[in-house]
Structure formats: C-alpha cells, structure tokens
Design a protein around this motif. Structure first.
Motif, PDB file in Angstrom:
ATOM      1  N   LYS A 217      39.118 -23.666  -5.890  1.00  0.00           N
ATOM      2  CA  LYS A 217      37.920 -23.475  -6.721  1.00  0.00           C
ATOM      3  C   LYS A 217      37.142 -24.786  -6.833  1.00  0.00           C
ATOM      4  N   GLY A 218      37.876 -25.864  -7.055  1.00  0.00           N
ATOM      5  CA  GLY A 218      37.260 -27.191  -7.154  1.00  0.00           C
ATOM      6  C   GLY A 218      36.572 -27.606  -5.855  1.00  0.00           C
ATOM      7  N   ASP A 219      37.100 -27.102  -4.727  1.00  0.00           N
ATOM      8  CA  ASP A 219      36.501 -27.415  -3.422  1.00  0.00           C
ATOM      9  C   ASP A 219      35.295 -26.522  -3.132  1.00  0.00           C
ATOM     10  N   GLY A 220      34.961 -25.628  -4.084  1.00  0.00           N
ATOM     11  CA  GLY A 220      33.778 -24.784  -3.899  1.00  0.00           C
ATOM     12  C   GLY A 220      34.043 -23.468  -3.185  1.00  0.00           C
ATOM     13  N   VAL A 221      35.329 -23.115  -3.024  1.00  0.00           N
ATOM     14  CA  VAL A 221      35.644 -21.832  -2.374  1.00  0.00           C
ATOM     15  C   VAL A 221      35.235 -20.697  -3.333  1.00  0.00           C
ATOM     16  N   PRO A 222      34.529 -19.674  -2.818  1.00  0.00           N
ATOM     17  CA  PRO A 222      34.064 -18.587  -3.684  1.00  0.00           C
ATOM     18  C   PRO A 222      35.222 -17.867  -4.402  1.00  0.00           C
ATOM     19  N   ASP A 223      34.926 -17.366  -5.623  1.00  0.00           N
ATOM     20  CA  ASP A 223      35.966 -16.747  -6.449  1.00  0.00           C
ATOM     21  C   ASP A 223      36.690 -15.604  -5.749  1.00  0.00           C
ATOM     22  N   ASP A 224      35.933 -14.750  -5.001  1.00  0.00           N
ATOM     23  CA  ASP A 224      36.609 -13.593  -4.391  1.00  0.00           C
ATOM     24  C   ASP A 224      37.580 -14.035  -3.297  1.00  0.00           C
ATOM     25  N   TYR A 225      37.264 -15.150  -2.622  1.00  0.00           N
ATOM     26  CA  TYR A 225      38.179 -15.654  -1.591  1.00  0.00           C
ATOM     27  C   TYR A 225      39.405 -16.275  -2.253  1.00  0.00           C
ATOM     28  N   VAL A 226      39.196 -16.972  -3.367  1.00  0.00           N
ATOM     29  CA  VAL A 226      40.336 -17.551  -4.101  1.00  0.00           C
ATOM     30  C   VAL A 226      41.258 -16.420  -4.568  1.00  0.00           C
ATOM     31  N   ALA A 227      40.654 -15.319  -5.052  1.00  0.00           N
ATOM     32  CA  ALA A 227      41.450 -14.173  -5.518  1.00  0.00           C
ATOM     33  C   ALA A 227      42.241 -13.575  -4.356  1.00  0.00           C
ATOM     34  N   LEU A 228      41.628 -13.525  -3.180  1.00  0.00           N
ATOM     35  CA  LEU A 228      42.318 -12.970  -2.004  1.00  0.00           C
ATOM     36  C   LEU A 228      43.511 -13.846  -1.624  1.00  0.00           C
ATOM     37  N   ILE A 229      43.300 -15.157  -1.610  1.00  0.00           N
ATOM     38  CA  ILE A 229      44.390 -16.088  -1.263  1.00  0.00           C
ATOM     39  C   ILE A 229      45.539 -15.945  -2.277  1.00  0.00           C
ATOM     40  N   ARG A 230      45.167 -15.848  -3.552  1.00  0.00           N
ATOM     41  CA  ARG A 230      46.191 -15.681  -4.596  1.00  0.00           C
ATOM     42  C   ARG A 230      46.992 -14.401  -4.352  1.00  0.00           C
ATOM     43  N   TYR A 231      46.277 -13.327  -4.021  1.00  0.00           N
ATOM     44  CA  TYR A 231      46.923 -12.029  -3.748  1.00  0.00           C
ATOM     45  C   TYR A 231      47.869 -12.150  -2.550  1.00  0.00           C
ATOM     46  N   LEU A 232      47.378 -12.774  -1.462  1.00  0.00           N
ATOM     47  CA  LEU A 232      48.197 -12.864  -0.250  1.00  0.00           C
ATOM     48  C   LEU A 232      49.461 -13.696  -0.486  1.00  0.00           C
ATOM     49  N   PHE A 233      49.335 -14.781  -1.273  1.00  0.00           N
ATOM     50  CA  PHE A 233      50.485 -15.672  -1.459  1.00  0.00           C
ATOM     51  C   PHE A 233      51.413 -15.235  -2.598  1.00  0.00           C
ATOM     52  N   THR A 234      50.983 -14.280  -3.411  1.00  0.00           N
ATOM     53  CA  THR A 234      51.877 -13.814  -4.470  1.00  0.00           C
ATOM     54  C   THR A 234      52.343 -12.391  -4.179  1.00  0.00           C
ATOM     55  N   SER A 235      51.401 -11.443  -4.137  1.00  0.00           N
ATOM     56  CA  SER A 235      51.806 -10.044  -3.949  1.00  0.00           C
ATOM     57  C   SER A 235      52.388  -9.784  -2.566  1.00  0.00           C
ATOM     58  N   VAL A 236      51.747 -10.323  -1.525  1.00  0.00           N
ATOM     59  CA  VAL A 236      52.172  -9.948  -0.166  1.00  0.00           C
ATOM     60  C   VAL A 236      53.318 -10.825   0.324  1.00  0.00           C
ATOM     61  N   LEU A 237      53.254 -12.138   0.008  1.00  0.00           N
ATOM     62  CA  LEU A 237      54.338 -13.039   0.437  1.00  0.00           C
ATOM     63  C   LEU A 237      55.415 -13.122  -0.650  1.00  0.00           C
ATOM     64  N   ASP A 238      55.933 -11.954  -1.030  1.00  0.00           N
ATOM     65  CA  ASP A 238      56.981 -11.929  -2.066  1.00  0.00           C
ATOM     66  C   ASP A 238      58.328 -11.527  -1.463  1.00  0.00           C
ATOM     67  N   GLY A 239      58.390 -11.489  -0.145  1.00  0.00           N
ATOM     68  CA  GLY A 239      59.637 -11.111   0.531  1.00  0.00           C
ATOM     69  C   GLY A 239      59.580  -9.704   1.104  1.00  0.00           C
ATOM     70  N   ARG A 240      58.562  -8.936   0.732  1.00  0.00           N
ATOM     71  CA  ARG A 240      58.501  -7.543   1.204  1.00  0.00           C
ATOM     72  C   ARG A 240      58.361  -7.444   2.734  1.00  0.00           C
ATOM     73  N   ASN A 241      57.808  -8.500   3.349  1.00  0.00           N
ATOM     74  CA  ASN A 241      57.591  -8.467   4.810  1.00  0.00           C
ATOM     75  C   ASN A 241      58.629  -9.270   5.579  1.00  0.00           C
ATOM     76  N   SER A 242      59.688  -9.676   4.876  1.00  0.00           N
ATOM     77  CA  SER A 242      60.694 -10.535   5.522  1.00  0.00           C
ATOM     78  C   SER A 242      61.693  -9.710   6.336  1.00  0.00           C
ATOM     79  N   HIS A 243      61.163  -8.991   7.275  1.00  0.00           N
ATOM     80  CA  HIS A 243      62.027  -8.256   8.212  1.00  0.00           C
ATOM     81  C   HIS A 243      61.279  -8.079   9.518  1.00  0.00           C
ATOM     82  N   LEU A 244      62.067  -7.917  10.588  1.00  0.00           N
ATOM     83  CA  LEU A 244      61.470  -7.797  11.931  1.00  0.00           C
ATOM     84  C   LEU A 244      61.308  -6.329  12.306  1.00  0.00           C
ATOM     85  N   THR A 245      60.327  -6.071  13.173  1.00  0.00           N
ATOM     86  CA  THR A 245      60.185  -4.727  13.744  1.00  0.00           C
ATOM     87  C   THR A 245      60.274  -4.835  15.265  1.00  0.00           C
ATOM     88  N   SER A 246      60.410  -3.696  15.917  1.00  0.00           N
ATOM     89  CA  SER A 246      60.476  -3.695  17.390  1.00  0.00           C
ATOM     90  C   SER A 246      59.217  -3.098  18.002  1.00  0.00           C
TER      91      SER A 246
END
Ligand SMILES: NC(=O)c1ccc[n+]([C@@H]2O[C@H](COP(=O)([O-])OP(=O)(O)OC[C@H]3O[C@@H](n4cnc5c(N)ncnc54)[C@H](OP(=O)(O)O)[C@@H]3O)[C@@H](O)[C@H]2O)c1
Length: 276
Positions: A217-246
């Motif tokens: 935010k301090g670097d001037g990144v727009p709020d909606d992009y900051v919200a997206l990054i927060r979502y990706l690093f909290t909701s999505v990178l919570d271990g739910r994808n820590s498995h391999l597929t074929s």
C-alpha cells in the motif's frame, strides 16, 4: 484445419506468449489479445471485446488480474456469451487451484454453450523471472508472507503445452485439469535453488501478511491488488494445494519440468545477474 484465427488473451504474458508461439510453430493463425495489441483487448473495457473476437473460432482465455477478483464472474459470463454469439466454438480457460471464488467464474464460462476446457494451474516458476518476484531475486532479497507451506510450482511451458492440446484436440473438451509441477517446495526452497543456480547470495524472509500488505500500500499498489495478494497468500496458500497431480503426464504423456531445470536454464540467460 480452419481459416479462422485463434485468439490468445494475455498473449504477451507468461503463459499466453508461449501458447501463441506453439500455435504459430504449427502454422496456426493467431491473434494476440492484450491492451498493448491492435486491435487492443481490455478486460475492463467491454467495447474492445467484439473486434478481438472477429473471425476467431477458439480462444485461450487468460484473465486479469485473477478469476477470484471482484466482478470476474460477471465479466466471464458476459465475455463467453459474446464469444458464443460471435461463433466461437472453443474456450480454454486458465484458472488457479484451490480458489473457490474462481470456480464460480469457471462455471460462468462453462454455461456459455461453447466447448470448454478448464486448466487450473499452480504457481508459475516464471513468477521468479518474468513476474512480480523477479526484482527481489535480482536485488538479492525476497520477502513474502509465507513460510512453511509447500506449493507444487509449475513451468509455464507445461501449461502452454496443455493449453495447446486443449485448443486443438477434441479429447479435452469438458475436462477440468489441475496442473502441478513434479515437486512440493516452499518459496524459501525455490529462492535457495535459484541462488545456487545463479551462483548468487539471495535471502528469503517470511513476513507477517499485514506488514506485507502495508508495504505494498505504501508503495502505491492499488487496494484491490493488495486485497488479491492478501487472499492468495492467506486463503489459497494455506496448505490446501500442497499435493501433486498427474494431469500434466495424463495430457502430455511425459513428466512435468522440474524447478531445478528451470533455475539452471534461466540462470544461464543472465536475467538474474546483477548486471542484467
Ligand atoms: N502467476 C501465477 O503463478 C498464476 C498461477 C495460476 C493462475 N494464474 C492466472 O493466470 C492469469 C495471468 O497471470 P499473470 O498474472 O501471471 O499474468 P501474465 O499472463 O504474465 O501477463 C499479463 C498478460 O495479460 C495482459 N493484460 C494485463 N491486464 C490486462 C487487461 N486489463 N485486459 C487485457 N489484458 C491484460 C498483459 O498485456 P497488456 O499489459 O498489454 O494488457 C499480458 O499479456 C491470471 O488469471 C492468474 O490468476 C497465475
């Protein structure tokens, strides 16, 4: 095959560029769709869509910024309806893994009546060389709000190979693929492998997500992009994808590329060297 064009959206970006190159190598006529092309295509300006869809029979749909973003479901519904109205037969959509919100956008495209394939991809290797992590790598320090969670990073070359198969071969219609690389790694592991391949000292530090968001935010990144990054690093990178597929092997008949090969080949191009 057909005298119609294949529209590659995001065709100057990490996966789109590779999809377009592969199609052109096979002699298939391509139109690149992005804000910087002519005609230009902008997801935020519906008036640009019709010209991009003219004389096209299939589309690689690479959305911006993310299918989990607010408004993406409606945009995907309107875009795919317009595409079907324009005579487009096939839509191949790039999505993310483990993003419940993105799945609503996928369903909007699936309901369009076009033949569809959904490609849900893991984090790209190329985020470290062509994306938002490249500056940190070159600068010698990477800070991210993630620590021990592992991710099966994947090569954009593998994603593009699967996308081209889905665009050209009827056997992928109606399929949802979940694409991963061959190995689970933390972001620190990935940075360490790059440092070794580039023969550089590159530190990795995990930081609290609130601090990271405040910095953006301090670097001037727009709020909606900051919200997206927060979502990706909290909701999505919570271990739910820590498995391999074929699915890469299933579609392509070969193993996905390994991060070590990407790191070695990319280091040899000097994009990670301080003088680059
Ligand atoms: N990065 C990952 O690890 C990852 C993982 C899974 C899924 N995905 C998904 O992959 C998609 C693209 O990912 P990316 O962020 O890595 O970007 P990218 O594909 O590397 O690059 C962005 C591309 O989109 C174009 N673009 C940017 N804004 C646009 C707009 N408003 N309208 C039309 N085109 C626009 C850019 O060209 P112009 O600037 O000329 O418009 C460029 O061609 C996203 O839907 C993302 O959710 C990414």
């Amino acid at each position: 095959m057909t005298d119609k064009l294949t529209l590659v959206l995001g065709g100057t970006g990490k996966t789109g560029r590779r999809v377009a190159a592969r199609l052109q190598e096979r002699g298939i006529a391509v139109r690149i769709g992005a804000r910087s092309t002519s005609p230009s295509f902008d997801w935020t300006d519906e008036a640009t869509w019709a010209a991009a869809l003219e004389n096209v029979d299939r589309v690689y749909v690479c959305f911006q910024p993310d299918l989990a973003s607010p408004g993406a479901v409606d945009t995907m519904r309107r875009f795919s309806a317009l595409a079907v109205h324009a005579g487009i037969k096939r839509l191949v959509l790039l999505s993310g893994r483990g993003e419940d919100e993105a799945e609503a956008a996928e369903r909007a495209l699936q309901a369009s009546g076009a033949d569809w394939t959904i490609i849900r991809a893991s984090w790209f290797f190329e985020n470290f060389s062509e994306g938002f992590l490249a500056d940190g790598i070159v600068g010698g320090s990477v800070y991210l709000p993630t620590d021990a969670v592992t991710e099966p990073f994947i090569s954009c070359d593998d994603i593009a190979d699967v996308a081209v198969a889905a665009l050209l071969d009827d056997g992928h219609v109606g399929k949802v693929y979940s694409l991963t690389g061959p190995r689970l790694m933390t972001f620190a592991d990935a940075v360490a492998e790059i440092a070794a391949a580039a023969n550089r000292r590159i530190s990795y530090q995990s930081v609290p997500v609130d601090d990271f968001a405040a910095q953006l935010k301090g670097d001037g990144v727009p709020d909606d992009y900051v919200a997206l990054i927060r979502y990706l690093f909290t909701s999505v990178l919570d271990g739910r994808n820590s498995h391999l597929t074929s699915d890469v092997e299933h579609v392509l008949g070969r193993r996905p590329r390994d991060f070590a090969d990407y790191a070695r080949e990319t280091a040899a191009t000097d994009v990670w060297s301080l003088a680059a």
